[in-house]
Design a protein around this motif. Structure first.
Motif, PDB file in Angstrom:
ATOM      1  N   TYR A   1       0.819  -1.210   0.000  1.00 23.59           N
ATOM      2  CA  TYR A   1       0.000   0.000   0.000  1.00 23.59           C
ATOM      3  C   TYR A   1       0.851   1.257   0.000  1.00 23.59           C
ATOM      4  CZ  TYR A   1      -3.676  -3.213   1.571  1.00 23.59           C
ATOM      5  OH  TYR A   1      -4.547  -4.246   1.698  1.00 23.59           O
TER       6      TYR A   1
ATOM      7  N   ARG B   1      -5.681   1.074  -2.295  1.00 24.33           N
ATOM      8  CA  ARG B   1      -5.710  -0.176  -1.526  1.00 24.33           C
ATOM      9  C   ARG B   1      -6.641  -1.228  -2.086  1.00 24.33           C
ATOM     10  NH1 ARG B   1      -4.277   0.378   4.209  1.00 24.33           N
ATOM     11  NH2 ARG B   1      -2.716   2.000   4.148  1.00 24.33           N
ATOM     12  N   THR B   2      -7.821  -0.800  -2.476  1.00 24.25           N
ATOM     13  CA  THR B   2      -8.791  -1.786  -2.970  1.00 24.25           C
ATOM     14  C   THR B   2      -8.271  -2.447  -4.235  1.00 24.25           C
ATOM     15  OG1 THR B   2     -10.419  -0.220  -2.180  1.00 24.25           O
ATOM     16  CG2 THR B   2     -11.231  -2.087  -3.415  1.00 24.25           C
TER      17      THR B   2
ATOM     18  N   ASP C   1      -5.644  -4.956  -3.361  1.00 24.70           N
ATOM     19  CA  ASP C   1      -6.238  -6.188  -2.823  1.00 24.70           C
ATOM     20  C   ASP C   1      -6.789  -7.059  -3.928  1.00 24.70           C
ATOM     21  OD1 ASP C   1      -7.676  -4.809   0.250  1.00 24.70           O
ATOM     22  OD2 ASP C   1      -5.663  -5.514  -0.268  1.00 24.70           O
TER      23      ASP C   1
ATOM     24  N   GLN D   1      -0.008   2.253   8.245  1.00 29.53           N
ATOM     25  CA  GLN D   1      -0.531   3.502   8.783  1.00 29.53           C
ATOM     26  C   GLN D   1      -0.201   3.679  10.252  1.00 29.53           C
ATOM     27  OE1 GLN D   1      -4.590   3.025   7.070  1.00 29.53           O
ATOM     28  NE2 GLN D   1      -4.244   5.108   6.380  1.00 29.53           N
TER      29      GLN D   1
END
Lengths: 298, 399
Positions: free
Chosen positions: A124, A130-131, A134, A294
């Motif tokens: 990421y 992010r999606t 994935d 994060q």
């Protein structure tokens, strides 16, 4: 590189703002923002009492995203015919990111016994969508290009390894031992067809025909790890040393940032610093990990 | 913008397209405005806000001191600088005021003559707005975390109530008693929400990490429980089977068409679900900080493309696109934890309440020319046609 002063100590009803000058409109929001064009700063998230410096990524991904959505909303720009540029979120980007992160993994550190292990959230930090990451990773998993492993220290942290590397290292680890034939059988019959992360008793015994004794041998070889009674995670043999070094290194880099002035560090400066002794996997590896998970704000 | 208007005029474009584009532009430019303020009356943190669905003019707020205040959001003064004044309030001196913190307020969905409020003093009170007297009071055994009344229901007047006990109570307004109990959760129920699409479908979120969807007409249990791994038992450890989050599930919100459901949990994740099948769409929003022990109330925009979710994130509000999971911006302005936010869809305004006792109004900024990203040889600014300049102000002048 100037910082706007902190608006503190004023009552909540007083909003400081800049007067409209010509075309420059925006009233100042009530908190500090660093002016655009700043180099990227890494700041520690966590307890935000006391000093609360807001760090932005420069003119930044958020502003660009906003502008792109604005333009899209109006369809203002005709879609120009461009050369086939690789999309920043496409499959090639994800594969490239995986390869570059795998290159960061120090092979020699564990006597070359481990395949290059990348954590999913490190991707990421290289590919921000992010999606999309994935989805591409899932499709790569379905195709059998990579395997995902539950690493054990966090329910959400998955390790990603290329399947060929994994198979090669497992065979190497088990070469010459008595469980070699069994492990090979496991790799061929179980690993290749199904892309799962864990297996339970029913499947192992009925679908694949392994007995209890076989399973114990597989656990002993390090290919399976106990999850709970009657089910097992797929594992990388010898990953325990990696996990220990990784967790120590992560803590050390976080402590580095925490001890810095204002709990923030310039990214370029962090990369040139000498890594503390606890960091054995290399600073860039940990930086990608912290940004992707994060745990810091950048 | 002019292109849109002329296309609509000529009939080339659907009228809805211009409206969507302009709504989206306005939501993307939300910011604090020095001309708009909400009167500060609460003496303690604000837990809940609700804007009435009929006109979008009046807003209710409930505070940690048990006070409920009604604001008028409309600006009838001819000046752009406007403070939303409180019309009336149920203050500490009111004989029927809630004894403890008010957790949820909601307007009666069909008109503004009535509103409901529930509180930690184990009661749900139905208020008559004109006289500010409670018309009815429901008592429960445990503290009430959340309640919701269906916005589209015509065949029933049920209020779903989530309390400290694992049972979800359905209170009937017509008969004045608690008519149903839905059993299935194992710990306290932190959030409830009716579907805006089907008047009998209810979603409940609980501290046992589960989110269940119910059809209240069925006598047997829930329709389904949301599972974050979509049935792949391999991904989870076995005690995490069938859970929506890896921690307490704090907030629930349906999208405006009722087809999707957003949930937030204390595992710092937000998940988007398909509400008809219960499948996790696996949209990854990243880390959505959530440390609240009670519910948080967040909002989803309506009438924009793409839809945005406004989620309280510590002392800021994070704006995400719902279906792709991108973080658009963080709205900074509050001094303390933000507890609730509501979206006014007619004017694309966002109101947020926080522990610092203030309600902030986020208003779309005045129009700027859309920046030319990739055309370096764009027209210099001073030669911008005055027809592109926006003569409207961002605050609402009536008439």
């Amino acid at each position: 590189m100037s910082f706007l002063s902190v608006v503190r100590g004023l009552g909540p009803n007083v909003t400081t703002h800049f007067r409209k000058r010509g075309r420059c409109l925006k009233p100042l929001p009530r908190e500090l923002t660093s002016s655009s064009g700043d180099p990227a700063w890494l700041g520690v998230l966590g307890s935000e009492r006391g000093r609360r410096d807001v760090i932005s990524r420069g003119p930044g991904a958020m502003e660009r995203r906003r502008r792109r959505l604005l333009a899209d909303a109006f369809g203002a720009h005709k879609r120009r015919r461009r050369r086939q540029e690789p999309e920043p979120e496409g499959r090639e980007a994800v594969e490239g990111a995986l390869h570059s992160l795998a290159a960061l993994f120090p092979r020699g550190l564990f006597d070359d016994a481990l395949p290059p292990l990348v954590l999913r959230h490190q991707l990421y930090s290289l590919v921000p969508a992010r999606t999309a990451v994935d989805q591409h990773l899932n499709s790569m998993k379905e195709e059998g290009l990579v395997r995902l492993f539950q690493l054990g220290f966090d329910t959400d942290a998955f390790g990603v390894v290329f399947t060929e590397d994994y198979k090669a290292k497992v065979v190497e680890a088990v070469a010459g031992k008595e469980s070699e034939a069994l492990v090979r059988r496991f790799l061929d019959s179980v690993l290749t067809p199904c892309a799962d992360i864990s297996y339970d008793m029913v499947r192992m015994m009925q679908d694949f025909g392994f007995r209890d004794a076989d399973i114990t041998q597989l656990v002993g070889a390090g290919v399976l790890t106990v999850r709970d009674a009657g089910s097992w995670w797929l594992a990388v043999p010898g990953a325990g040393r990696f996990m220990k070094a990784f967790l120590r290194g992560r803590k050390a880099v976080l402590a580095l940032i925490q001890k810095a002035r204002y709990r923030e560090v310039l990214l370029a400066e962090l990369q040139t610093r000498r890594p503390p002794r606890a960091v054995r996997l290399g600073l860039p590896y940990h930086i990608h990990d912290l940004i992707g998970a994060q745990l810091v704000r950048w | 913008m002019l292109g849109f208007i002329s296309a609509r005029q000529a009939g080339l474009d659907d009228p809805l397209r211009l409206r969507r584009a302009e709504s989206t532009r306005r939501v993307l430019s939300l910011e604090l405005n020095k001309d708009r303020d909400v009167e500060r009356i609460h003496g303690s943190g604000i837990n809940t806000l609700d804007i009435e669905p009929v006109e979008g003019r009046y807003m209710l707020s409930g505070g940690s001191d048990g006070v409920v205040i009604l604001y008028d959001l409309e600006n009838f003064s001819k000046k752009p600088c406007y403070t939303c004044k409180a019309v009336c309030s149920v203050g500490r001196s009111h004989p029927d005021v809630h004894r403890f913190s008010v957790e949820t307020v909601q307007w009666y969905p069909h008109d503004t003559g009535m509103f409901t409020s529930s509180s930690f003093d184990k009661t749900l009170k139905i208020w008559d707005t004109n006289t500010l007297q409670p018309a009815d009071i429901f008592n429960f055994e445990g503290t009430v975390y959340s309640h919701h009344m269906s916005p589209i229901a015509t065949k029933h007047c049920l209020i779903a109530v989530g309390t400290k006990s694992p049972k979800v109570h359905l209170c009937d307004l017509k008969s004045g008693s608690c008519s149903h109990i839905l059993q299935g959760h194992r710990q306290e129920v932190l959030a409830v929400s009716w579907s805006p699409r089907y008047e009998h479908v209810l979603a409940t979120a609980s501290a046992d990490s589960r989110v269940k969807l119910w059809d209240v007409r069925r006598a047997s249990g829930c329709l389904f429980t949301l599972d974050q791994h979509n049935g792949e038992k391999s991904k989870a450890s076995s005690e995490a089977a069938n859970t929506a989050h890896n921690g307490r599930v704090n907030g629930l919100c349906f999208t405006s068409d009722g087809l999707h459901l957003l949930t937030v949990g204390t595992d710092d994740r937000m998940r988007l679900w398909n509400s008809s099948t219960g499948q996790n769409t696996l949209v990854n929003y990243g880390k959505v900080c959530n440390t609240s022990r009670k519910g948080i109330k967040f909002a989803i925009s309506r009438g924009c493309n793409p839809e945005f979710a406004f989620v309280p994130y510590e002392s800021n509000i994070a704006v995400y696109t719902v279906y792709s999971g991108e973080l658009i911006t963080m709205l900074r302005g509050h001094y303390s934890t933000v507890d609730c936010c509501v979206f006014q869809s007619d004017f694309q305004e966002l109101y947020s309440g926080s522990k610092d006792c203030t309600i902030l109004a986020w208003v779309p900024a005045l129009r700027e020319p859309v920046p030319e990203e990739d055309n370096e040889k764009s027209l210099p600014l001073q030669s911008l046609n005055p027809a592109y300049e926006d003569a409207w102000s961002s605050s609402d002048d009536e008439g």
